[in-house]
Scaffold this active site. Structure first.
Site, PDB file in Angstrom:
ATOM      1  N   SER A 158       0.836  -1.204   0.000  1.00  0.00           N
ATOM      2  CA  SER A 158       0.000   0.000   0.000  1.00  0.00           C
ATOM      3  C   SER A 158       0.867   1.249   0.000  1.00  0.00           C
ATOM      4  O   SER A 158       1.991   1.235   0.498  1.00  0.00           O
ATOM      5  CB  SER A 158      -0.893   0.025   1.239  1.00  0.00           C
ATOM      6  OG  SER A 158      -0.099   0.233   2.402  1.00  0.00           O
ATOM      7  N   ASP A 159       0.325   2.319  -0.560  1.00  0.00           N
ATOM      8  CA  ASP A 159       0.931   3.624  -0.330  1.00  0.00           C
ATOM      9  C   ASP A 159       0.767   3.901   1.168  1.00  0.00           C
ATOM     10  O   ASP A 159      -0.019   3.241   1.859  1.00  0.00           O
ATOM     11  CB  ASP A 159       0.239   4.696  -1.179  1.00  0.00           C
ATOM     12  CG  ASP A 159       1.133   5.926  -1.398  1.00  0.00           C
ATOM     13  OD1 ASP A 159       2.091   6.112  -0.616  1.00  0.00           O
ATOM     14  OD2 ASP A 159       0.859   6.700  -2.333  1.00  0.00           O
TER      15      ASP A 159
END
Ligand SMILES: *[C@@H]1O[C@H](CO)[C@@H](O)[C@H](O)[C@H]1NC(C)=O
Ligand SMILES: *[C@@H]1O[C@H](CO)[C@@H](O)[C@H](O)[C@H]1NC(C)=O
Ligand SMILES: *[C@@H]1O[C@H](CO)[C@@H](O)[C@H](O)[C@H]1NC(C)=O
Ligand SMILES: *[C@@H]1O[C@H](CO)[C@@H](O)[C@H](O)[C@H]1NC(C)=O
Ligand SMILES: *[C@@H]1O[C@H](CO)[C@@H](O)[C@H](O)[C@H]1NC(C)=O
Ligand SMILES: *[C@@H]1O[C@H](CO)[C@@H](O)[C@H](O)[C@H]1NC(C)=O
Length: 717
Positions: free
Chosen positions: A256-257
């Protein structure tokens, strides 16, 4: 130093640790080989250990941007994920390379690869397992705050640039991260907005560079902050499971960012493999509970871990990978952590090759001993280093400030900046060699002082910038600090005014038709060697060959799309992104995509094509053209191939499908060859969910820009 794979394998791999800042060439494992090893390790892991390696430790836990928890018995290290796409961030003694957008302007595959290798070597030297880059979001909106991190408005160019960068980074045994997946094309409301996009546009425009990244063997892909069709990217089954993992057959892991994970079960089941920065929110303990409650199958949890471990094996990080040396003390020089090698040379060369010469009236450039120039005047804050700075280390290790000359954008896409050669310094050094006097006023506000100095000089350079940083889109396309006024004031007094623009975005140029503005240069965001790269082109050591990876419009409202402040919006221009919209609507840009001048001229003749292997699934169209350097200087040409589809395909008028950089001595001629296969000729068929070659009349156009077509040829399929 460059060692071939075979020599490297003969020597012990421990030699790699001795060469912390030199490029090596790791012979990567295939995914099958990596999976076989990963399976063994994963089968020995407990659920606790699986949770450890799929979950980051939390924000600001240690020197890396993100870090996972190590396991023992079986042993798997804490993985260090480090910013950013143009060099190592947050630690000293690392280089500031040109930005992605700037490198795209080189249209030079070999340089893109070399930059990747050099960056990869620096991350490896610092013991970072994952380089958080390259970025490959499309410059859909001219004002977007992170366009500078990607490779421009065209998917084909972005795809080539992304693949070369990834192959370069991973040749050093460092995992590259393709980001941000997907349709993360603006910063406004980025953590909450939802993009509505049709399946064909998604595939042909925004997915394209990621697809090329998967083909290049990318180890990880970062899912983005935004939602797609109402569902967050990091819990979106359509984009992660169906498209990325099934359709593209991506074997690495999705992470994930930072803070882009919103759930446990939904995220894991829909394709997220690692959460960042983690801190046991969503994954970790929550993941274990979900597995125990059968909300997440244990096979899926193992798949998450396997993908991470397989990427690590693929890059041979199990063989003497350096320990983490992300030192945050800028003043403490520890030679073991200086990973810069001789990359400054490369950065200077790449910066020069990426400069786009937009105007050169009366061949005002290059300045040589024959030009008769005795005095150069230099104006604008962007020409110098900030006067408030104690030294030339820019903004220290934080890499987010807007002071003096603009060499890289702000936020996580930046890097350490060891020093900056300012344009003033670079030009002055070379001018002194030619006994040319340099006078300057590097203050944007002092227009009348600048005007009176300009009057006394043979030539005047005015520097302008358009600063951008993460989390903020631009509100307009004007250059900063009202420098338009400074440019106007100088041009009114000096008939050889050259404007230099440091930006990664298009800017509007209200002074563009001023008769005294004889030169315009766009060096983009060139990194630490900025002034040297510029001087190399200005004084003619390097003949410019950079080309625009974006469209520069006459006015802001000419662009097909703008930043949206809505929480839900649609990409209504569909396939008509950038130059494709200007072509389709018959709007003249100021400078078109692919445009850039040289100090010499090139002629194109003898287009020929050869087509074979037309079967249902296999086609190879080969197009050749003869290119001659017809001017009086040696130089490189960027030969571009654009494709027009049959009308029935409903594609934009033309699409970039090939480019080659060719160096020719004056008078020299050579053949350039393009291969257009199934990939280049296909469109995405939504009904059958596959790439198909439409039937009908195709045209291939070869030229020096998207609007400077020199030769065309047609064929039927
Ligand atoms: C989004 O919705 C459109 C319109 O219903 C559809 O064509 C497309 O496939 C959807 N895409 C994703 C990624 O959900
Ligand atoms: C360089 O400047 C920064 C910011 O002004 C300062 O923190 C640092 O101590 C300086 N370093 C040296 C070597 O002077
Ligand atoms: C300033 O930059 C020069 C290179 O131009 C470098 O040699 C020097 O060490 C830098 N000074 C500081 C304080 O970083
Ligand atoms: C161009 O520069 C000259 C000075 O060299 C000046 O006399 C003239 O007015 C300028 N032209 C314009 C249109 O400002
Ligand atoms: C350039 O090529 C064209 C054909 O495309 C030809 O007619 C012309 O004479 C050539 N010019 C030079 C200077 O070679
Ligand atoms: C057809 O393509 C294959 C590989 O794509 C190539 O080896 C073969 O020579 C081609 N045949 C012809 C007739 O060009």
């Amino acid at each position: 130093m460059k060692l071939s794979a075979s020599i490297l394998l003969l020597l012990s791999t421990s030699i790699t640790t001795l060469l912390s800042s030199a490029e090596i060439n790791i012979d990567l494992l295939s995914w099958d080989e990596a999976y076989e090893k990963a399976d063994k390790l994963i089968n020995e892991m407990t659920l606790d250990q699986i949770a450890d390696i799929t979950t980051g430790k939390g924000l600001f836990m240690g020197p890396c941007t993100g870090v996972t928890t190590a396991t023992t018995n079986p042993d798997f290290p804490a993985l260090c994920l480090a910013d950013g796409p143009l060099g190592v961030r947050g630690t000293p003694f690392a280089s500031a390379f040109p930005a992605g957008m700037t490198m795209a302007a080189s249209f030079d595959k070999e340089m893109l690869r070399k930059r990747g290798e050099a960056m990869g070597a620096e991350f490896r030297g610092k013991g970072a397992h994952v380089q958080l880059g390259p970025g490959m979001n499309i410059a859909r909106v001219a004002k977007a705050g992170r366009n500078w991190e990607g490779f421009g408005e065209d998917p084909f160019l972005s795809g080539v640039a992304a693949a070369e960068t990834i192959i370069g980074i991973q040749s050093q045994g460092v995992i590259a991260a393709a980001k941000h997946y997907i349709v993360n094309e603006q910063e406004t409301n980025r953590m909450i907005h939802s993009v509505t996009i049709d399946d064909r546009t998604l595939h042909e425009v925004y997915l394209w560079p990621f697809a090329r990244s998967v083909e290049a063997g990318v180890g990880t892909i970062m899912c983005s902050y935004n939602k797609i069709n109402g569902t967050y990217a990091c819990e979106n089954s359509r984009v992660m499971n169906e498209i990325l993992k099934d359709e593209l057959n991506f074997k690495g892991f999705v992470h994930s960012d930072w803070l882009a994970t919103h759930s446990t079960t939904k995220a894991a089941n829909n394709g997220l493999d690692m959460t960042m920065p983690g801190g046991w929110i969503h994954f970790g303990g929550a993941l274990k509970t979900a597995v125990k409650n059968s909300k997440i199958e244990i096979t899926r949890a193992k798949d998450m871990a396997r993908r991470i471990v397989a990427s690590w094996y693929k890059m041979r990080q199990d063989e003497n990978f350096p320990s983490i040396k992300m030192n945050t003390n800028n003043e403490l020089k520890d030679p073991g952590t200086d990973v810069q090698g001789d990359h400054a040379k490369l950065i200077r060369e790449h910066g020069a090759a990426s400069i786009v010469l937009l105007r050169n009236k009366n061949n005002i450039l290059p300045l040589t001993s024959k030009s008769g120039i005795k005095k150069i005047a230099i104006f604008g804050t962007d020409a110098g280093l900030d006067s408030g700075r104690k030294n030339n280390t820019s903004c220290g290790v934080i890499s987010q400030c807007n002071k003096g000359t603009f060499i890289q954008g702000g936020g996580s896409g930046g890097s350490n900046v060891p020093y900056i050669i300012s344009p003033l310094e670079g030009i002055t050094k070379r001018a002194n060699d030619l006994s040319i006097e340099v006078v300057s006023s590097i203050n944007d506000g002092k227009t009348s002082e600048a005007a009176s100095i300009a009057k006394t000089a043979d030539i005047a350079f005015v520097f302008a910038k358009s600063y951008v940083a993460e989390m903020k889109d631009l509100s307009h396309l004007k250059v900063d600090n009202n420098v338009d006024k400074l440019i106007q004031a100088v041009a009114d007094e000096n008939k050889n005014t050259i404007v230099v623009i440091h930006s990664a975005n298009a800017v509007v140029m209200p002074w563009e038709n001023h008769p005294n503005i004889t030169g315009i240069l766009w060096p983009g965001l060139p990194g630490q060697e900025s002034g040297n790269s510029l001087a190399d082109v200005v004084f003619g050591d390097i003949n410019p060959s950079g080309r625009l990876p974006i469209t520069i419009a006459k006015k802001e409202t000419d662009y097909p799309a703008d930043v949206s402040s809505k929480f839900e919006f649609e990409y209504t221009e569909r396939l008509l992104v950038g130059y494709k919209y200007f072509d389709a609507k018959g709007i003249d840009p100021l400078f078109e995509f692919g445009y850039g001048l040289s100090y010499t001229t090139f002629n194109y003749t003898d287009i020929k094509m050869n087509m074979n292997n037309i079967t249902n699934n296999n086609i190879n169209t080969q197009v050749t053209v003869q290119v001659q350097n017809t001017g009086d200087q040696d130089g490189s040409e960027i030969v571009q191939a654009y494709l027009s589809y049959p009308e029935s395909a409903y594609e934009p008028p033309k699409l970039l499908r090939g480019f080659e950089k060719i160096f020719l001595k004056k008078g020299q001629s050579n053949q350039v060859t393009f291969h257009l296969g199934k990939q280049e000729l296909s469109i995405w068929d939504v009904t059958s969910q596959q790439w198909i070659i439409p039937k009908g009349l195709f045209r291939i156009h070869i030229g020096a820009s998207s609007r400077d077509i020199r030769q065309s040829i047609s064929f039927n399929i």
